[in-house]
Design an enzyme around this catalytic site. Structure first.
Site, short mmCIF file in Angstrom:
data_model
loop_
_atom_site.label_atom_id
_atom_site.label_comp_id
_atom_site.label_asym_id
_atom_site.label_seq_id
_atom_site.Cartn_x
_atom_site.Cartn_y
_atom_site.Cartn_z
N HIS A 151 0.80 -1.23 0.00
CA HIS A 151 0.00 0.00 0.00
C HIS A 151 0.83 1.28 0.00
O HIS A 151 0.26 2.36 0.05
CB HIS A 151 -0.93 0.03 1.23
CG HIS A 151 -2.11 -0.87 1.12
ND1 HIS A 151 -3.24 -0.54 0.42
CD2 HIS A 151 -2.33 -2.11 1.62
CE1 HIS A 151 -4.13 -1.52 0.51
NE2 HIS A 151 -3.59 -2.49 1.22
N ARG A 167 -6.32 11.25 6.09
CA ARG A 167 -5.33 11.26 7.16
C ARG A 167 -4.39 12.45 7.01
O ARG A 167 -3.99 12.79 5.90
CB ARG A 167 -4.57 9.94 7.11
CG ARG A 167 -3.49 9.74 8.15
CD ARG A 167 -3.06 8.28 8.15
NE ARG A 167 -2.80 7.78 6.80
CZ ARG A 167 -1.59 7.77 6.25
NH1 ARG A 167 -0.55 8.28 6.89
NH2 ARG A 167 -1.41 7.28 5.04
#
Length: 832
Positions: free
Chosen positions: A367, A559
């Site tokens: 990721h 985030r």
């Protein structure tokens, strides 16, 4: 099973309005223990949830029986996060009984919205990683694929984010405070997980060298199961979460000696393993706790997988044909060594046979390309906490490097890069390398990201194993992110093209021809405005700030991280603020800048950026000279429920990471599906979104990944020269550095200014600023033409069909897992 009883002899729960109403009242009285007149919203929520759960369980058992009957190959998705959000609306929607539930509650004089709002968000994740895992579980169940999720049942999850004087402050996220009606405790499903101790070498029955792990501390992993309802309610899969339990809860000896805290010390230390998601790893004890968490859930999951497999198989040679284990990032990568330990030490397999089975069973999803996010644990820590695993990792590494050495032509630097052990400075175990080596397939999560994996972090491994890396571009579930989150738009779509898009999002392409329909555009705008009014009310409740519903809602929700470049957005906000003050007679397009996202507790720069956003908001929002033409809001405690309010209301979707640094993104997909136009770099899945929605329907700016790499390879650039050449940027930075937004502490933002200037501006905020402002200007000019803006918004929604997680999961199933749908039956024996 007792021949006198079969579970199918139990009356299946009714799905009609009267049956639901009766169940709501029965659960209220006989489980919650309340009279209807005294019941609170929370009481009603628990009663409704338990009644709906009843209707799920019948199908859940049917599904599980079918998997056993067919001895189906199953997918086991190991993830440290599952950001599942509220489950009541999800379950009702996928069962197809949302209207029936609403009517049943109406007959009881209750509001569906009030009942739904009483459910807390499950605090089992933070951002895109956890939300992707939740989407995949939904899609596996909706596609009828035998799938299990495995993770940790966090007592407090990440943290509840509050702002105190503009600073992020972390509080416990007490989502389990009043119980969780969706889960089933499984106290009989209990596995020992070991830490510390030492390894003994001995000779086995045939004289071969063998090892046992002794004198270790033990913790017990107890299972909690949550049903995952597939669309249509046919297939119900399982999310199994592990909770840590002490082997001894209470020491009477210490208690009787008056050492009351010591009497429960072991219980507290053991159960800390499932207390909090991502403990602060700025300390040595925090790092160790995180390593132990990762091993804890991985070991319990693998023990459970092998237990289930051995119920029907006597040898392990067929394990890869019956179990596909997917590692969601490197967090469960220790599972490679753990499966080897279980097969070799506990089940006495030969090393080479165990390695072949392990590699054929595991697959790994990468990721990130960020070095700091590719976990690397200190060797000394693994040697202390997991001594047998460190031995196994050494052996895996030695065998691999010995085989590779012959082909390396004396290239020791390449061997060093391929090694599972980083020997530079403090020796570390590279978990990404371990995951890659121990998996038969490794995938990236967008086309660009996958190519960059081959060129950067796994270039040497790709050369060694050229067929191992493949791409699986992320997707989102349309059930959660359009049907449930945006009923105004989803109902409009269904009236035009039917409801088939819920299970086949490619059908949404039929909306393309509606983009030129004046009536449909007006209805599309009306749905968007309804969502914007809902968000405006939410902003007022959360922040006390009133915003203009007809302003452009410019949304950046993700985030908090420097590479995601909230700073770029803030600098543009300040520049726009200055333009509005300088030109009060201009007819400005009103703008509402919406931010949301959490910063990791130890990430000081990200927390400073949060404070800057709040300080800028305080100045801008109270300056009468901008006449409400600009508002800035930072919403606290971003989670799935907040996202379901924010995303449908967004006009402009900020996807502005430094090119080459975002693996994929899924927020970009959710926002575009809901009719927001993207402003972004050619990074992650933005590249593929542009291909699908059309270059004319997206605002692309900034350097490409190749240009970023070339710039860095050439030694970077001089940010001060860029700043000096751009008066708007210089003025914004000067305001930050001289305390215009922090009069109480003029040096507060020195670290930010330093990072953007003499610090070299690693994330190229100043380098991309001018082009970002150009793209912002283009967006605001287009927004003046409501018909053209709406046409492009419709085309964004219509062209997002490929980004369904159903498509992604089917690609995994066919090209990595080799699993096939199983149709549930109504025969067979009990639930296991």
């Amino acid at each position: 099973m007792d021949a006198r009883f079969k579970s199918r002899d139990i009356e299946r729960r009714s799905l009609d309005v009267d049956g639901l109403k009766r169940s709501f009242l029965e659960w209220l009285v006989y489980s919650v223990g309340k009279d209807a007149r005294a019941a609170t919203r929370r009481d009603w929520f628990h009663s409704v949830a338990l009644a709906v759960r009843d209707r799920v369980v019948d199908r859940w058992m049917d599904t599980t029986r079918s998997y056993y009957q067919e001895d189906a190959k199953r997918v086991y998705y190991l993830s440290l996060e599952f950001l599942i959000g509220r489950l009541l609306t999800n379950s009702l929607s996928n069962l197809g009984i949302m209207d029936e539930c609403r009517q049943a509650l109406d007959r009881l004089g209750l509001s569906m919205d009030d009942v739904v709002d009483a459910e807390p968000d499950a605090a089992l994740g933070n951002g895109g990683l956890g939300r992707l895992a939740a989407c995949f579980l939904d899609s596996m169940a909706s596609q009828g694929l035998p799938g299990y999720g495995y993770g940790i049942r966090y007592e407090f999850g990440l943290f509840e984010q509050r702002f105190e004087n503009g600073w992020q402050v972390e509080y416990p996220e007490q989502w389990l405070q009043f119980g969780n009606p969706w889960e089933f405790a499984r106290p009989e499903v209990l596995y020992p997980v070991q830490f510390y101790g030492r390894v003994e070498e001995f000779r086995d029955s045939v004289g071969e060298r063998a090892y046992r792990w002794v004198d270790a501390d033990r913790v017990l992993a107890m299972a909690y199961d949550t049903p995952v309802v597939g669309y249509g309610g046919e297939t119900i899969n399982t999310l199994r979460l592990w909770s840590a339990r002490a082997t001894r809860d209470f020491n009477f000896g210490h208690f009787n000696d008056g050492a009351y805290m010591k009497a429960v010390e072991q219980k507290i230390l053991s159960e800390n393993l499932s207390r909090v998601l991502y403990p602060n790893d700025a300390t040595e004890t925090g790092k160790e706790l995180r390593l132990k968490q990762e091993y804890f859930f991985t070991s319990a999951s693998l023990q459970d997988i092998l237990r289930r497999y051995l119920q029907h198989h006597s040898s392990f040679e067929n394990l890869p044909n019956k179990a596909a284990i997917q590692l969601n990032d490197t967090h469960p990568a220790i599972g490679i060594a753990e499966l080897m330990r279980l097969l070799v030490d506990q089940h006495a397999l030969r090393w080479d046979d165990a390695w072949d089975i392990t590699r054929a069973t595991f697959a790994y999803t990468n990721h990130t390309l960020l070095p700091e996010a590719l976990e690397a644990w200190p060797v000394r820590m693994i040697e202390r906490v997991l001594p047998r695993h460190m031995q196994i990792i050494y052996e895996i590494n030695a065998k691999f490097l010995n085989r590779t050495k012959a082909r390396a032509d004396g290239d020791n630097a390449r061997l060093s890069r391929l090694s599972l052990i980083d020997e530079r400075g403090e020796r570390r175990v590279r978990m990404g390398n371990l995951a890659f080596l121990g998996s038969h397939k490794v995938n990236g999560v967008s086309a660009l990201h996958t190519e960059l994996m081959k060129q950067t972090v796994f270039a040497d491994f790709h050369q060694e194993f050229p067929d191992r890396i493949n791409n699986k571009t992320n997707g989102i579930t349309p059930r959660r992110w359009l049907k449930q989150a945006n009923p105004a738009l989803s109902e409009l779509i269904t009236t035009r093209i039917g409801e088939g898009w819920n299970s086949d999002l490619s059908q949404i392409a039929a909306l393309r021809e509606k983009a030129d329909d004046v009536v449909f555009r007006e209805e599309f705008r009306r749905a968007k405005r309804k969502n914007k009014k809902r968000l405006a009310a939410y902003i007022a409740r959360q922040t006390g700030e009133e915003v203009l519903v007809d302003s452009i809602f410019d949304v950046q929700v993700k985030r908090m991280h420097e590479y995601k470049r909230q700073l770029l957005n803030v600098l543009h906000t300040i520049a726009l603020y200055n333009e509005m003050r300088d030109n009060p007679t201009v007819s400005w397009v009103p703008v509402t800048k919406v931010f949301a996202g959490k910063a990791a507790p130890s990430y000081h720069m990200a927390k400073l950026i949060i404070k800057l956003i709040n300080d800028v908001a305080k100045v801008v929002n109270h300056d009468p000279s901008v006449h409400d033409n600009l508002k800035v809001v930072l919403l606290p405690n971003y989670n799935v429920t907040a996202a379901e309010i924010i995303i449908p209301a967004a006009d402009l979707s900020e996807q502005i990471s430094t090119a080459g640094m975002e693996a994929s993104g899924t927020g970009n997909m959710k926002l575009a599906l809901n009719g927001a136009l993207t402003i972004g770099t050619l990074d992650g899945a933005n590249v593929e979104i542009r291909e699908h929605v059309g270059a004319d329907n997206i605002f692309i700016f900034g350097m490409t990944a190749d240009e970023v790499n070339d710039l860095r390879a050439s030694g970077g650039f001089n940010p001060r020269e860029v700043i000096a050449s751009n008066p708007s940027l210089k003025r914004a930075l000067d305001m930050i550095s001289t305390g215009a937004f922090s009069p109480d502490d003029r040096n507060r933002y020195h670290p930010i200014v330093q990072a953007l200037t003499d610090g070299g501006d690693h994330f190229l905020v100043t380098a991309d600023f001018a082009d970002y402002c150009r793209a912002q200007d283009a967006a605001m000019q287009l927004y003046r033409d409501s018909e053209e803006w709406t046409r492009k918004a419709i085309l964004n929604t219509a062209n997002m069909g490929w980004f369904s997680s159903d498509r992604t999961v089917n690609e995994y199933a066919q090209e990595i897992w080799d699993v096939h749908p199983v149709k549930p039956s109504h025969d067979g024996e009990g639930f296991r």
